[in-house]
Design a protein around this motif. Structure first.
Motif, PDB file in Angstrom:
ATOM      1  N   ASN A  67      59.760  34.097  39.801  1.00 55.58           N
ATOM      2  CA  ASN A  67      58.620  33.707  40.631  1.00 55.58           C
ATOM      3  C   ASN A  67      57.734  34.908  40.982  1.00 55.58           C
ATOM      4  O   ASN A  67      57.319  35.086  42.117  1.00 55.58           O
ATOM      5  CB  ASN A  67      59.119  33.025  41.916  1.00 55.58           C
ATOM      6  N   THR A  68      57.507  35.719  39.970  1.00 56.66           N
ATOM      7  CA  THR A  68      56.821  36.988  40.170  1.00 56.66           C
ATOM      8  C   THR A  68      55.592  37.059  39.272  1.00 56.66           C
ATOM      9  O   THR A  68      55.574  36.468  38.195  1.00 56.66           O
ATOM     10  CB  THR A  68      57.796  38.143  39.808  1.00 56.66           C
ATOM     11  N   GLY A  69      54.569  37.771  39.730  1.00 56.23           N
ATOM     12  CA  GLY A  69      53.361  37.943  38.926  1.00 56.23           C
ATOM     13  C   GLY A  69      52.922  39.392  38.854  1.00 56.23           C
ATOM     14  O   GLY A  69      53.256  40.196  39.718  1.00 56.23           O
ATOM     15  N   ILE A  70      52.167  39.709  37.784  1.00 56.00           N
ATOM     16  CA  ILE A  70      51.592  41.046  37.626  1.00 56.00           C
ATOM     17  C   ILE A  70      50.265  41.069  38.372  1.00 56.00           C
ATOM     18  O   ILE A  70      49.398  40.238  38.113  1.00 56.00           O
ATOM     19  CB  ILE A  70      51.328  41.374  36.143  1.00 56.00           C
ATOM     20  N   ARG A  71      50.112  42.004  39.290  1.00 53.95           N
ATOM     21  CA  ARG A  71      48.855  42.079  40.065  1.00 53.95           C
ATOM     22  C   ARG A  71      47.958  43.218  39.617  1.00 53.95           C
ATOM     23  O   ARG A  71      46.737  43.123  39.702  1.00 53.95           O
ATOM     24  CB  ARG A  71      49.159  42.276  41.547  1.00 53.95           C
ATOM     25  N   VAL A  72      48.591  44.320  39.182  1.00 47.61           N
ATOM     26  CA  VAL A  72      47.817  45.508  38.818  1.00 47.61           C
ATOM     27  C   VAL A  72      48.465  46.143  37.591  1.00 47.61           C
ATOM     28  O   VAL A  72      49.687  46.257  37.526  1.00 47.61           O
ATOM     29  CB  VAL A  72      47.808  46.562  39.958  1.00 47.61           C
TER      30      VAL A  72
ATOM     31  N   LYS B  15      42.242  37.459  34.217  1.00 47.08           N
ATOM     32  CA  LYS B  15      42.020  36.534  35.312  1.00 47.08           C
ATOM     33  C   LYS B  15      41.193  37.230  36.371  1.00 47.08           C
ATOM     34  O   LYS B  15      41.443  38.397  36.675  1.00 47.08           O
ATOM     35  CB  LYS B  15      43.373  36.109  35.909  1.00 47.08           C
ATOM     36  N   PRO B  16      40.190  36.543  36.945  1.00 45.40           N
ATOM     37  CA  PRO B  16      39.409  37.172  38.004  1.00 45.40           C
ATOM     38  C   PRO B  16      40.329  37.686  39.106  1.00 45.40           C
ATOM     39  O   PRO B  16      41.281  37.012  39.484  1.00 45.40           O
ATOM     40  CB  PRO B  16      38.531  36.023  38.520  1.00 45.40           C
ATOM     41  N   GLY B  17      40.020  38.882  39.597  1.00 50.07           N
ATOM     42  CA  GLY B  17      40.831  39.484  40.654  1.00 50.07           C
ATOM     43  C   GLY B  17      41.911  40.408  40.131  1.00 50.07           C
ATOM     44  O   GLY B  17      42.490  41.184  40.895  1.00 50.07           O
ATOM     45  N   PHE B  18      42.181  40.333  38.806  1.00 54.28           N
ATOM     46  CA  PHE B  18      43.191  41.235  38.255  1.00 54.28           C
ATOM     47  C   PHE B  18      42.654  42.668  38.289  1.00 54.28           C
ATOM     48  O   PHE B  18      41.490  42.916  38.000  1.00 54.28           O
ATOM     49  CB  PHE B  18      43.540  40.846  36.814  1.00 54.28           C
TER      50      PHE B  18
ATOM     51  N   THR C 274      39.307  49.179  38.673  1.00 53.50           N
ATOM     52  CA  THR C 274      38.328  48.195  38.236  1.00 53.50           C
ATOM     53  C   THR C 274      38.971  46.812  38.298  1.00 53.50           C
ATOM     54  O   THR C 274      40.187  46.673  38.241  1.00 53.50           O
ATOM     55  CB  THR C 274      37.795  48.551  36.826  1.00 53.50           C
ATOM     56  N   GLU C 275      38.112  45.794  38.458  1.00 54.35           N
ATOM     57  CA  GLU C 275      38.594  44.435  38.736  1.00 54.35           C
ATOM     58  C   GLU C 275      37.857  43.436  37.857  1.00 54.35           C
ATOM     59  O   GLU C 275      36.642  43.551  37.663  1.00 54.35           O
ATOM     60  CB  GLU C 275      38.308  44.128  40.214  1.00 54.35           C
ATOM     61  N   ILE C 276      38.594  42.445  37.377  1.00 54.89           N
ATOM     62  CA  ILE C 276      37.941  41.386  36.598  1.00 54.89           C
ATOM     63  C   ILE C 276      37.194  40.448  37.550  1.00 54.89           C
ATOM     64  O   ILE C 276      37.770  39.944  38.521  1.00 54.89           O
ATOM     65  CB  ILE C 276      38.965  40.587  35.761  1.00 54.89           C
ATOM     66  N   GLN C 277      35.921  40.266  37.256  1.00 56.53           N
ATOM     67  CA  GLN C 277      35.048  39.433  38.078  1.00 56.53           C
ATOM     68  C   GLN C 277      35.133  37.967  37.636  1.00 56.53           C
ATOM     69  O   GLN C 277      35.653  37.673  36.564  1.00 56.53           O
ATOM     70  CB  GLN C 277      33.601  39.935  37.943  1.00 56.53           C
ATOM     71  N   PRO C 278      34.604  37.058  38.463  1.00 61.50           N
ATOM     72  CA  PRO C 278      34.631  35.636  38.091  1.00 61.50           C
ATOM     73  C   PRO C 278      33.994  35.361  36.725  1.00 61.50           C
ATOM     74  O   PRO C 278      34.393  34.413  36.043  1.00 61.50           O
ATOM     75  CB  PRO C 278      33.830  34.954  39.213  1.00 61.50           C
ATOM     76  N   ASP C 279      33.040  36.177  36.300  1.00 62.48           N
ATOM     77  CA  ASP C 279      32.410  35.971  34.988  1.00 62.48           C
ATOM     78  C   ASP C 279      33.204  36.645  33.856  1.00 62.48           C
ATOM     79  O   ASP C 279      32.751  36.665  32.711  1.00 62.48           O
ATOM     80  CB  ASP C 279      30.963  36.477  34.989  1.00 62.48           C
ATOM     81  N   GLY C 280      34.367  37.224  34.178  1.00 60.26           N
ATOM     82  CA  GLY C 280      35.205  37.820  33.137  1.00 60.26           C
ATOM     83  C   GLY C 280      34.920  39.284  32.871  1.00 60.26           C
ATOM     84  O   GLY C 280      35.645  39.929  32.133  1.00 60.26           O
TER      85      GLY C 280
END
Ligand SMILES: [Zn+2]
Length: 146
Positions: free
Chosen positions: A74-79, A102-105, A126-132
């Motif tokens: 139940n774990t995810g990669i955040r960064v 995924k946005p927010g990654f 740097t972060e993935i935006q809603p537009d990818g």
């Protein structure tokens, strides 16, 4: 999202970079958190990979097992966090092949193979935006040491 880093996460990260990269090769680690408490980064994973001066490639078989393990725990990669030989930035290859699309990654780049002081000095986030698309964000706006 503002992520809180457990004590030891940053130290472990730099230890991996130095032991694996030896000041000569790039290295990557992944910062994980539980889906129950996504904002709380508790684990550093050093993927099996090949690496050279200017890049690294994750091992496919390792990655297959790892996706299963993430599901089972139940774990995810955040960064994703990786080193560069010199200056920290996002190269076109870095832009093109994040481990998560995924946005927010978040993708954090540490300069000088991680040989410098443990911390965010000269690092690039740097972060993935809603537009990818990727966009640089202030480290203090996303990551805080718990
Ligand atoms: Zn490594």
């Amino acid at each position: 999202m503002m992520y809180r880093l457990n004590g030891g996460v940053l130290e472990d990260t730099f230890k991996h970079f130095r032991a694996c990269g030896c000041g000569r090769r790039e290295c990557q680690v992944l910062w994980l958190s539980s889906w129950d408490s996504p904002e709380h980064i508790t684990r550093v994973v050093h993927p099996r990979h090949k690496a050279h001066l200017g890049g690294f490639v994750l091992d496919d078989q390792w990655l297959s097992y790892f996706w299963l393990e993430l599901g089972n725990t139940n774990t995810g990669i955040r960064v994703q966090v990786h080193t560069h030989p010199g200056e920290a930035f996002h190269s076109p290859t870095d832009d093109e092949f994040p481990i998560i699309h995924k946005p927010g990654f978040l993708s954090l780049v540490i300069p000088n193979f991680g040989l410098g002081p443990v911390g965010f000095g000269q690092a690039f986030l740097t972060e993935i935006q809603p537009d990818g698309q990727w966009q640089e964000v202030a480290i203090s706006s996303r990551l805080v040491l718990a």
